[in-house]
Scaffold this motif. Structure first.
Motif, PDB file in Angstrom:
ATOM      1  N   ALA A 140       0.285  -1.549   0.237  1.00 28.97           N
ATOM      2  CA  ALA A 140       0.128  -0.276  -0.036  1.00 28.97           C
ATOM      3  C   ALA A 140       0.842   1.276  -0.041  1.00 28.97           C
ATOM      4  N   ALA A 141       0.094   1.807  -0.600  1.00 32.37           N
ATOM      5  CA  ALA A 141       0.836   3.392  -0.603  1.00 32.37           C
ATOM      6  C   ALA A 141       0.824   4.437   0.587  1.00 32.37           C
ATOM      7  N   PRO A 142       2.494   5.164   1.132  1.00 35.69           N
ATOM      8  CA  PRO A 142       2.143   5.957   2.709  1.00 35.69           C
ATOM      9  C   PRO A 142       0.620   6.570   3.235  1.00 35.69           C
ATOM     10  N   PRO A 143       0.663   6.343   4.338  1.00 37.11           N
ATOM     11  CA  PRO A 143      -1.085   6.754   4.717  1.00 37.11           C
ATOM     12  C   PRO A 143      -1.020   8.345   4.525  1.00 37.11           C
ATOM     13  N   ILE A 144      -2.310   8.700   4.526  1.00 36.24           N
ATOM     14  CA  ILE A 144      -2.515  10.183   3.881  1.00 36.24           C
ATOM     15  C   ILE A 144      -3.190  10.690   5.193  1.00 36.24           C
ATOM     16  N   GLY A 145      -3.716  10.227   6.168  1.00 36.83           N
ATOM     17  CA  GLY A 145      -4.891  10.726   7.023  1.00 36.83           C
ATOM     18  C   GLY A 145      -5.444  11.456   6.921  1.00 36.83           C
ATOM     19  N   PRO A 146      -6.859  11.639   7.988  1.00 37.31           N
ATOM     20  CA  PRO A 146      -7.841  12.103   7.859  1.00 37.31           C
ATOM     21  C   PRO A 146      -7.591  13.591   6.815  1.00 37.31           C
ATOM     22  N   GLU A 147      -6.274  13.814   7.257  1.00 36.28           N
ATOM     23  CA  GLU A 147      -6.347  15.753   6.418  1.00 36.28           C
ATOM     24  C   GLU A 147      -6.155  15.322   5.004  1.00 36.28           C
ATOM     25  N   GLY A 148      -5.869  14.299   4.710  1.00 35.43           N
ATOM     26  CA  GLY A 148      -5.227  14.098   3.235  1.00 35.43           C
ATOM     27  C   GLY A 148      -7.090  13.865   2.280  1.00 35.43           C
ATOM     28  N   LEU A 149      -7.396  13.203   3.250  1.00 32.44           N
ATOM     29  CA  LEU A 149      -8.957  13.034   3.518  1.00 32.44           C
ATOM     30  C   LEU A 149     -10.213  13.762   2.824  1.00 32.44           C
ATOM     31  N   ALA A 150      -9.708  14.864   4.004  1.00 33.28           N
ATOM     32  CA  ALA A 150     -10.463  15.853   3.630  1.00 33.28           C
ATOM     33  C   ALA A 150     -10.082  17.162   2.691  1.00 33.28           C
ATOM     34  N   ALA A 151      -8.637  17.042   1.742  1.00 36.36           N
ATOM     35  CA  ALA A 151      -8.513  18.042   0.810  1.00 36.36           C
ATOM     36  C   ALA A 151      -8.911  16.719  -0.180  1.00 36.36           C
ATOM     37  N   ILE A 152      -8.986  15.602  -0.393  1.00 34.56           N
ATOM     38  CA  ILE A 152      -9.772  14.741  -1.943  1.00 34.56           C
ATOM     39  C   ILE A 152     -11.357  15.248  -2.206  1.00 34.56           C
ATOM     40  N   ARG A 153     -11.899  15.267  -0.145  1.00 30.59           N
ATOM     41  CA  ARG A 153     -13.298  15.331  -0.591  1.00 30.59           C
ATOM     42  C   ARG A 153     -13.414  17.148  -0.948  1.00 30.59           C
ATOM     43  N   ALA A 154     -12.646  17.717  -0.813  1.00 31.06           N
ATOM     44  CA  ALA A 154     -12.498  19.518  -1.213  1.00 31.06           C
ATOM     45  C   ALA A 154     -12.753  19.620  -2.562  1.00 31.06           C
ATOM     46  N   VAL A 155     -12.786  18.571  -3.472  1.00 31.33           N
ATOM     47  CA  VAL A 155     -12.041  18.531  -4.895  1.00 31.33           C
ATOM     48  C   VAL A 155     -13.189  17.297  -6.152  1.00 31.33           C
ATOM     49  N   THR A 156     -14.081  17.109  -5.371  1.00 32.93           N
ATOM     50  CA  THR A 156     -14.644  16.081  -5.810  1.00 32.93           C
ATOM     51  C   THR A 156     -16.218  16.214  -5.508  1.00 32.93           C
ATOM     52  N   ARG A 157     -17.567  15.586  -5.885  1.00 34.54           N
ATOM     53  CA  ARG A 157     -18.713  15.128  -5.263  1.00 34.54           C
ATOM     54  C   ARG A 157     -18.743  13.209  -5.228  1.00 34.54           C
ATOM     55  N   LEU A 158     -17.903  12.983  -5.743  1.00 31.70           N
ATOM     56  CA  LEU A 158     -18.183  11.550  -5.755  1.00 31.70           C
ATOM     57  C   LEU A 158     -17.946  10.973  -4.332  1.00 31.70           C
ATOM     58  N   PRO A 159     -19.093   9.828  -3.942  1.00 29.51           N
ATOM     59  CA  PRO A 159     -18.818   9.637  -3.066  1.00 29.51           C
ATOM     60  C   PRO A 159     -18.004   9.027  -3.070  1.00 29.51           C
TER      61      PRO A 159
END
Length: 210
Positions: A140-159
Motif C-alpha cells: 500500500a501507498a503511504p498513509p494520507i491521514g484524515p487531512e489527506g481525506l479532507a483534501a480529496i473531499r474538497a475537490v470531488t462530489r463522488l462518494p
C-alpha cells in the motif's frame, strides 16, 4: 445501479480462518454491511469465479452489491454488481466499456494528485487511502491521514470510502472528515463476532453523521 457505501467490507481469505469466508460475510451483512468487495489477488481464476458466484447468491437477495477487485473478467463471469480498480489496474474508461453502464465502478485514490478528470469520469465512487498504517496490504501507498481525506473531499462530489487502518476508534472522525463510508478489512474479517463488529461500526458511522 444504486448502492450504499456506508459500511464496505473488503474480504481477505487470510483473516478469520478457519471460519469460512461466506460465513464471515453473511454475519457482517447481518450486522449492517452495505457493500462487499471480493479481494483475493492470489486465488486461481476458477476459484475466484466460484467464490464470486457464491457471494452473489448470498448477497443479491439481501440487496447488498458485490464488487470484484481488479478482475473485470471474474465480475462478468459471476454476474457481480461491479468492479474496483487501482491506479495500476485497467484504466477506468476501459473497465467501464467492458462492464457496461449499469454496473458499479470504483477507483482507488492514494493521493490528491491522482484526481485526473479523465480517470474520474466513468467512476461511481472513490476508495481513498490508506488513511492510516495497516497490515492487510503490504504494498500500500503511504498513509494520507484524515487531512489527506479532507483534501480529496474538497475537490470531488463522488462518494468517498475511506480505507486503511479503519476501525471503531476512528470511524466517527473519518465520516466527519468527509467520507461517505468506511471500507473495512481486518476489523470485520478478523473479528470474533463479525455481526457485532459491524453493528459497532454502523453505530459509529451514524454518530459521525449526526
Amino acid at each position: 445501479m444504486g448502492f450504499d457505501p456506508s459500511l464496505y467490507l473488503v474480504t481477505d481469505p487470510r483473516l478469520g480462518a478457519p471460519r469460512p469466508l461466506i460465513e464471515t460475510v453473511a454475519a457482517a451483512v447481518a450486522g449492517g454491511v452495505t457493500l462487499v468487495q471480493l479481494r483475493d489477488p492470489d486465488a486461481p481464476t476458477r476459484h475466484l469465479v466460484e467464490t464470486a458466484r457464491a457471494l452473489v447468491a448470498l448477497l443479491r437477495p439481501r440487496g447488498v452489491p458485490l464488487i470484484v477487485n481488479d478482475r473485470v473478467d471474474v465480475a462478468l463471469a459471476a454476474d457481480a454488481d461491479g468492479v474496483h480498480v487501482g491506479q495500476s489496474d485497467m484504466h477506468p474508461a476501459d473497465a467501464r466499456t467492458l462492464i457496461g453502464p449499469d454496473r458499479i465502478l470504483g477507483l482507488s485514490i492514494t493521493d490528491a494528485s491522482e484526481m485526473r478528470p479523465g480517470d474520474l469520469a466513468p467512476v461511481d465512487y472513490l476508495g481513498v487511502g490508506p488513511i492510516y498504517l495497516q497490515a492487510t496490504k503490504p504494498d500500500a501507498a503511504p498513509p494520507i491521514g484524515p487531512e489527506g481525506l479532507a483534501a480529496i473531499r474538497a475537490v470531488t462530489r463522488l462518494p468517498i470510502v475511506a480505507i486503511g487502518g479503519v476501525g471503531p476508534a476512528n470511524a466517527e472522525q473519518l465520516i466527519r472528515a468527509g467520507a461517505d463510508g468506511l471500507s473495512v478489512v481486518s476489523a470485520l474479517m478478523a473479528a470474533p463476532d463479525p455481526a457485532e463488529a459491524a453493528r459497532t461500526l454502523a453505530a459509529a458511522i451514524t454518530r459521525g453523521r449526526a
